[in-house]
Motif scaffolding. Structure first.
Motif, short mmCIF file in Angstrom:
data_model
loop_
_atom_site.label_atom_id
_atom_site.label_comp_id
_atom_site.label_asym_id
_atom_site.label_seq_id
_atom_site.Cartn_x
_atom_site.Cartn_y
_atom_site.Cartn_z
N ASP A 151 0.86 -1.18 0.00
CA ASP A 151 0.00 0.00 0.00
C ASP A 151 0.90 1.23 0.00
O ASP A 151 1.66 1.46 0.95
CB ASP A 151 -0.91 0.00 1.23
CG ASP A 151 -1.91 1.16 1.21
OD1 ASP A 151 -1.88 1.94 0.24
OD2 ASP A 151 -2.69 1.28 2.16
N THR A 183 -0.05 4.37 -0.01
CA THR A 183 -0.74 5.58 0.44
C THR A 183 0.10 6.39 1.42
O THR A 183 0.28 7.60 1.25
CB THR A 183 -2.09 5.21 1.09
OG1 THR A 183 -2.87 4.48 0.15
CG2 THR A 183 -2.83 6.46 1.51
N LEU A 184 0.62 5.72 2.45
CA LEU A 184 1.41 6.44 3.46
C LEU A 184 2.66 7.04 2.85
O LEU A 184 3.04 8.17 3.17
CB LEU A 184 1.77 5.50 4.62
CG LEU A 184 2.59 6.14 5.75
CD1 LEU A 184 1.84 7.30 6.37
CD2 LEU A 184 2.95 5.10 6.82
N TYR A 185 3.31 6.29 1.97
CA TYR A 185 4.51 6.80 1.30
C TYR A 185 4.20 8.10 0.58
O TYR A 185 4.93 9.10 0.72
CB TYR A 185 5.03 5.75 0.31
CG TYR A 185 6.28 6.18 -0.46
CD1 TYR A 185 7.54 5.89 0.04
CD2 TYR A 185 6.18 6.88 -1.66
CE1 TYR A 185 8.69 6.27 -0.65
CE2 TYR A 185 7.31 7.26 -2.36
CZ TYR A 185 8.57 6.95 -1.85
OH TYR A 185 9.70 7.35 -2.53
N ARG A 186 3.12 8.12 -0.19
CA ARG A 186 2.77 9.31 -0.95
C ARG A 186 2.39 10.47 -0.04
O ARG A 186 2.73 11.62 -0.32
CB ARG A 186 1.62 8.98 -1.91
CG ARG A 186 2.05 8.05 -3.03
CD ARG A 186 0.88 7.46 -3.77
NE ARG A 186 1.31 6.52 -4.80
CZ ARG A 186 0.59 5.51 -5.26
NH1 ARG A 186 -0.63 5.31 -4.77
NH2 ARG A 186 1.07 4.70 -6.19
N GLN A 187 1.71 10.17 1.06
CA GLN A 187 1.36 11.22 2.00
C GLN A 187 2.60 11.84 2.64
O GLN A 187 2.72 13.07 2.75
CB GLN A 187 0.43 10.67 3.09
CG GLN A 187 -0.96 10.31 2.59
CD GLN A 187 -1.80 9.64 3.67
OE1 GLN A 187 -1.28 9.20 4.70
NE2 GLN A 187 -3.10 9.56 3.43
#
Length: 401
Positions: free
Chosen positions: A176, A178-182
């Protein structure tokens, strides 16, 4: 100051219709035609800015040709400057009567909230003193550390290990992303006051589409470094001379996946750092001189924009801007008006730089590699070298006394 419900002030020029909202009774098969914008409407930001622009010009403010969100008014009493970002604005100037007049004018036309003297703006903390301004993002950085779950972690002394290169094939794909991009998105905004992480953030942002474990580990290292340098910020001295000087550098063929080079530059207004960039070049350079020359062209573009912007603020640059480069061949090409095999494919950049040299807007100066502060924006460094470069950028943990 802050504009309440800013987008609702926008007046629509296009015909836009919507279904009646729940609770509003009207005839069956009827729709509403919007006269003003609503939040969520794609025209809303443009309509709001158009409304604000028309309103502020009634008070004889003019929009800068080089930054449309910058409005100035010059009178015999002095100058008033307004900078707008969506619904937030900063007002400054040396005409105190004009500032009060502007505030009253805005309150008459919009629902405004006066937030007082500038102390916090868009996540940037502003500490004002007689010596100048100190900008930091300590609270924003602290929230980022909490979001990453690293409040109790060990710290790092540099944001990136020396000689590290990343490729799209490193490690394994994250399940996932998501956290990386955030986290990377937040780090990009943190570079507004943290030039020390610009290079490594530019690296990890290249893998947003398919990040891997190695890239995620690099992001966590950046955050651990930020934890140890939480209160770093930039000081803008009130006594600094208002003269531009710039430094340009490039790391030739530094990307192992496509062998493109990295442009790095930093520009000072007197002793204060006001602009910097770390960016991969769009084309592969065939030599280190070509890479340096492309970096010079990008730096020249930024210098010209800053000179024009400063002229809007009545801070004219009476002499050519010193541009320091550590590649003598690139400097010689800039002064040589004869094109040959090695320069014909970068002829546009050659003409661009030489034109502004001849117009007296630039002055190219050779500098040693060890004295080049822009080196921080092109490659990773050892802890000792990294600290040396930070000192050249005037990055402080607190306002200097």
């Amino acid at each position: 100051m802050d504009v309440k419900n800013a987008f609702l002030n926008g007046e629509l020029e296009e015909e836009v219709y919507m279904r009646p909202p729940p609770g509003y009774t009207c005839q069956e098969n009827k729709v509403c035609r919007l006269r003003k914008a609503l939040y969520g409407l794609k025209q809303a930001p443009r309509a709001w800015f158009s409304k604000f622009h028309k309103t502020i010009t009634k008070l004889n403010f003019s929009s800068s040709a080089h930054d449309s969100a910058l409005f100035t008014r010059k009178t015999d009493n002095g100058t008033v400057v307004l900078l707008l970002y969506v619904d937030d604005m900063i007002i400054t100037g040396d005409d105190s009567i004009g500032i009060e007049e502007l505030k009253q004018f805005l309150c008459q036309h919009f629902e405004m909230k006066d937030l007082g003297p500038l102390s916090y703006f868009l996540g940037i903390e502003v500490l004002t003193s007689s010596d100048g301004l100190f900008l930091s993002q300590a609270k924003y950085a602290s929230d980022l550390i909490s979001r990453a779950g690293l409040t109790d972690c060990k710290i790092e002394h540099t944001p990136l290990e020396p000689n590290v290169r990343f490729t799209p094939q490193d490690g394994t794909l994250l399940n996932d992303a998501t956290l990386y991009r955030q986290l990377v998105g937040s780090l990009i905004y943190l570079t507004v006051t943290r030039p020390d992480i610009s290079y490594v953030v530019h690296l990890v942002s290249q893998f947003m589409s398919a990040p891997r474990t190695t890239h995620y580990a690099a992001v966590l290292r950046i955050i651990r470094y930020i934890k140890g340098t939480l209160f770093y910020g930039l000081h803008y001295s009130a006594t600094s001379p208002l003269i531009l000087r710039a430094y340009s550098d490039a790391d030739w063929a530094g990307d192992p996946s496509d062998r493109r080079s990295t442009t790095g530059f930093c520009i000072f207004l007197g002793d204060s750092l006001i602009s910097w960039r770390s960016k991969k070049q769009t084309l592969t350079a065939r030599s280190s001189t070509e890479a340096e020359y492309r970096a010079l062209a990008d730096t020249t573009s930024e210098i010209l924009w800053l000179r024009w912007l400063l002229s809007d603020l009545e801070t004219f640059q009476p002499s050519p801007t010193d541009l320091y480069c550590d590649n003598r061949s690139a400097i010689q090409i800039a002064h040589n008006d004869v094109f040959h095999e090695r320069t014909k494919h970068i002829e546009i950049d050659c003409h661009f730089i030489r034109q502004h040299l001849l117009r007296g807007e630039l002055h190219l100066i050779s500098i040693g590699t060890l004295d080049q502060p822009a080196d921080l924006f092109t490659k990773p460094h050892s802890p000792g070298r990294f600290r040396t470069l930070l000192s050249k950028l005037k990055l402080f943990t607190a306002p200097p006394t």
